[in-house]
Write an enzyme that holds these catalytic residues in place. Structure first.
Site, PDB file in Angstrom:
ATOM      1  N   LYS A 121      43.569  34.176  44.575  1.00 42.94           N
ATOM      2  CA  LYS A 121      44.139  34.703  45.818  1.00 42.94           C
ATOM      3  C   LYS A 121      43.885  36.198  45.973  1.00 42.94           C
ATOM      4  O   LYS A 121      43.671  36.673  47.095  1.00 42.94           O
ATOM      5  CB  LYS A 121      45.645  34.414  45.874  1.00 42.94           C
ATOM      6  CG  LYS A 121      46.482  35.106  44.810  1.00 42.94           C
ATOM      7  CD  LYS A 121      47.941  34.732  44.937  1.00 42.94           C
ATOM      8  CE  LYS A 121      48.798  35.368  43.862  1.00 42.94           C
ATOM      9  NZ  LYS A 121      48.837  36.820  43.945  1.00 42.94           N
ATOM     10  N   THR A 122      43.904  36.947  44.859  1.00 40.76           N
ATOM     11  CA  THR A 122      43.664  38.386  44.965  1.00 40.76           C
ATOM     12  C   THR A 122      42.246  38.663  45.447  1.00 40.76           C
ATOM     13  O   THR A 122      42.000  39.569  46.246  1.00 40.76           O
ATOM     14  CB  THR A 122      43.916  39.075  43.608  1.00 40.76           C
ATOM     15  OG1 THR A 122      45.242  38.780  43.169  1.00 40.76           O
ATOM     16  CG2 THR A 122      43.752  40.585  43.727  1.00 40.76           C
ATOM     17  N   ARG A 141      50.418  29.186  33.082  1.00 42.34           N
ATOM     18  CA  ARG A 141      50.051  30.463  32.444  1.00 42.34           C
ATOM     19  C   ARG A 141      48.950  30.237  31.417  1.00 42.34           C
ATOM     20  O   ARG A 141      48.253  31.172  31.016  1.00 42.34           O
ATOM     21  CB  ARG A 141      51.250  31.098  31.721  1.00 42.34           C
ATOM     22  CG  ARG A 141      52.454  31.524  32.563  1.00 42.34           C
ATOM     23  CD  ARG A 141      52.080  32.275  33.802  1.00 42.34           C
ATOM     24  NE  ARG A 141      51.915  31.357  34.927  1.00 42.34           N
ATOM     25  CZ  ARG A 141      51.318  31.672  36.080  1.00 42.34           C
ATOM     26  NH1 ARG A 141      50.779  32.864  36.225  1.00 42.34           N
ATOM     27  NH2 ARG A 141      51.226  30.800  37.062  1.00 42.34           N
TER      28      ARG A 141
END
Length: 765
Positions: A45-46, A613
């Site tokens: 997304k970044t 994670r």
């Protein structure tokens, strides 16, 4: 020259988007109107956000200063800032890339006077808030034993998150308690105003008030920010939602990025309805899903998808990857939490990964103790995220309080903290006289000290109070000098006040560590000034106030990370151990007993966050028995384990017996600077595994381990021994532990160490 011009010079007609997948490209190129990007964990997304910003500048000719990008943590904002600068190049500095709080501080520094605040207002952290509340309760003659400070502050925080002020809280109060809290809320806000201070919740609350009361100011920022991008939108509360809505109301070019499956901050006021009802807030909004995961293996994603699918209040999405399936996800259940911690840390120590690639995640902070003890016992270096914040340590709070008073003389809390630190002979009686005098004359406490010669009955103490005020005035005057630096100011404070000297004279065994902490604060000041903040004391205090634990993580040290699941959001590790997978612990007993299905759904989202994670290796662990508040509790495996199809887990019935044949203590193998084993060596082997009787085991899954005790120690208490890594020392204690002898040695050069005999391999000197 902006990116568009740079592209023209290079001969390119359009910005290169070939590195993006189809969903990311669509998100980048859909620039007008409201847009919701549903970005699954690890979906890049970044990358999509930063390319969207660059695309606006390069292809849509949007001025950089017309773009606002908001996220939640300094770490995330820093990463986004760096990527935007690389993509956009010259002119990127005009783009606001900021956290919610930092953005609001920037606005309030400029316009706070419209709300009655000076530009140099202080920002109160949690400890400051408690002290402010203590004084508020005292002023209202309320017994803090009857009404707890934390409870009242929590109620006020929730009210601010919902944009509810004291008057509205009083009107809405359903009982005496609610009305009482509303009264305290009002007095607390007046206390903050007198001290020219705001707490963290105020930063957003007061900015919304500013915009509501001053349409011309709102209009200025609406015109400035024609394109708004908000990251982690699922974590926004009501106040943040309203702030963004107000800013975007004119042009409607609002792009929000988030994942409802990772909404885990309800306890902080986050409202998942903000993202779930985005299309209702902005009719006709475009919705784009990013489902391709670039972080985890197929096996890990299969487990994550299986768990989260059981939530009903969600926007359907399924993570997938081009990566291989990878190692299967392991599940291990143990008789007791002691065994769980031992397995996890032994497994880490016996592996080949650098320690910094490994994280142990847990539901509650209390679970960290056993893992910490095992790390110490097996010499596994670790960092505990969520422990005592660096900026909450006494010596750091002291120096920062000096800086606060220098920047903002109205901050009475900071004055009270430093007035007798180091000791100046200004006792409680003198302070009380100054406080009464200041209140009677409408002074801040600092102004009271400046005029203390006029206080009736102060006597000989006047010389000391005036000396304190004169010294502070000298510090403030020094800020006007051309060579002023924050580093120089801190050094002046340490030397001129005698703070450093008093630390040394106290002979505190922590003296060296405390001085090192202050030196680290000086390092922070130097870094801040080298980054363009030279001489900006207010900016330095602002940056320090907005730092979170996760922002301070040092990724360069070779240490295992121990942290809560909430703290792990936004991070990734090649290897993850997700512990405490037990009903009543995870999901928590409170979520189970609340009767609200959304509470268990939030716990399931937290489990999903923990699973995602992991990049390459994931192990889920739990225990049948665990000490909770001094009581031994028995638990069933977490329902989240039951929601994972059996074929997706490597879970073994029965137990194993471990015979140790390692030739050195865990972690003793020499390691290179790259944190990998030296050529020809590896971490110690744990020996062979041999099956034990399964008939007595009722574990549905998992393995349990025990170490064969080494019964013929060739040393005793008082003997001198030698250790491969720590050198020579004296045995001070030998305990007969449940699985091994626990040996305590006072080493000549490394101090006291506790270790297990079978791994220490101590030799009699």
């Amino acid at each position: 020259m902006y990116l568009r011009a740079q592209l023209a010079e290079s001969g390119d007609d359009v910005m290169d988007l070939s590195t993006l997948n189809a969903g990311q490209r669509e998100a980048v190129c859909h620039t007008e109107g409201p847009l919701l990007i549903l970005a699954g964990a690890g979906s890049g997304k970044t990358r999509a956000l930063t390319h969207r910003i660059a695309y606006l500048v390069a292809e849509k000719n949007v001025n950089p200063w017309n773009i606002l990008a908001i996220t939640f943590t300094n770490k995330a904002a820093g990463e986004m800032r760096e990527r935007v600068d690389q993509l956009v190049g010259f002119g990127a500095g005009g783009i606001w890339v900021s956290t919610f709080h930092a953005m609001c501080v920037r606005i309030l520094r400029r316009h706070g006077q419209l709300l009655g605040f000076e530009g140099a207002f202080s920002i109160y952290d949690t400890a400051d808030q408690r002290q402010a509340m203590k004084q508020t309760l005292r002023a209202l003659d309320i017994d803090s034993q009857r009404l707890k400070e934390r409870q009242v502050l929590a109620a006020i925080s929730s009210a601010k998150d919902e944009l509810v002020g004291p008057e509205q809280m009083a009107r809405q109060a359903a009982d005496y308690y609610g009305g009482h809290v509303a009264q305290i809320y009002g007095e607390y806000q007046r206390f903050l105003k007198r001290n020219n201070a705001m707490d963290f919740d105020d930063l957003i609350f007061q900015t919304v008030r500013l915009f509501s009361k001053n349409p011309e100011v709102l209009g200025e920022y609406q015109e400035r920010f024609r394109y708004i991008l908000v990251d982690e939108y699922q974590d926004t509360n009501t106040a943040q939602f309203e702030l963004v809505r107000m800013l975007a109301d004119k042009h409607k070019n609002i792009c929000v990025v988030g994942d409802d499956d990772q909404s885990i901050y309800k306890f902080r006021g986050a409202n998942i309805r903000n993202i779930l009802s985005f299309e209702d807030t902005y009719p006709g909004a475009k919705v784009i899903k990013l489902e391709q995961n670039y972080r985890s293996t197929g096996s890990i994603l299969d487990v994550a998808n299986a768990v989260i699918a059981h939530n009903r209040s969600r926007k359907c999405k399924t993570l997938w990857t081009d990566h291989a399936a990878g190692a299967p996800v392991r599940y291990r259940e143990f008789p007791q939490s002691f065994d769980e911690a031992e397995f996890v840390i032994r497994d880490i120590a016996g592996g080949t990964r650098p320690y910094k690639d490994v994280a142990v995640l847990y539901r509650t902070n209390a679970q960290s103790r056993l893992f910490e003890e095992k790390c110490v016992a097996y010499s596994v270096p670790y960092r505990l995220v969520g422990g005592v914040n660096f900026y909450q340590r006494k010596e750091i709070k002291d120096i920062l309080s000096y800086l606060k008073v220098i920047a903002n003389g109205a901050d009475d809390l900071a004055v009270e903290r430093i007035v007798n630190v180091p000791r100046r002979g200004i006792g409680a009686a003198t302070l009380s006289k100054v406080r009464v005098f200041s209140t009677a004359n409408g002074y801040s406490l600092y102004e009271g000290f400046r005029h203390s010669a006029n206080i009736p009955g102060i006597g000989r103490a006047a010389a000391r109070t005036e000396a304190f005020a004169s010294q502070m005035e000298a510090f403030r005057a020094g800020m006007a000098g051309s060579g002023f630096t924050i580093k120089g100011l801190i050094e002046e404070i340490l030397d001129k006040t005698g703070y450093r000297e008093e630390l040394e004279e106290e002979g505190d065994i922590e003296y060296a560590a405390r001085l090192e902490n202050i030196e680290e604060l000086v390092n922070k000041a130097v870094s801040f000034e080298e980054g363009g903040g030279k001489g900006d004391l207010e900016g330095f205090l602002e940056e320090v106030a907005l730092v979170a634990d996760v922002d301070r993580m040092d990724d360069t040290q070779d240490q295992v990370t121990l942290m809560t699941l909430h703290g792990a959001k936004g991070l990734e590790f090649p290897q993850v151990y997700l512990s405490g997978m037990e009903e009543g612990l995870f999901p928590s007993s409170q979520s189970i007993s609340s009767g609200d299905a959304s509470d268990v759904e939030e716990e399931r989202r937290l489990c999903y966050v923990g699973i995602t994670r992991a990049m390459e290796d994931l192990t889920l662990t739990g225990a049948r028995k665990r000490l909770v508040n001094g009581e031994l509790r028995y638990s069933m495996p977490s329902r989240f384990i039951g929601e994972i199809p059996g074929e997706l887990l490597e879970a073994t019935n029965g137990g194993y017996h471990m015979e140790s044949n390692n030739k050195g203590r865990m972690g003793d193998a020499p390691r290179t600077e790259t944190n990998k084993p030296v050529s020809g060596e590896s971490r110690p082997s744990f020996g062979r595994l041999s099956r034990v009787d399964e008939s007595s085991s009722k574990l549905p899954f998992g393995k349990s381990f025990q170490i064969v005790k080494e019964s013929n120690l060739d040393y005793k208490e008082g003997d001198r021994v030698s250790h491969q890594r720590f050198g020579d020392g004296t045995v001070t204690e030998i305990k007969d532990g449940p699985k091994d002898y626990e040996v305590t040695v006072n080493f000549d050069t490394h101090g006291v160490k506790k270790m297990l005999a079978s791994f220490a391999k101590l030799k009699r000197a």
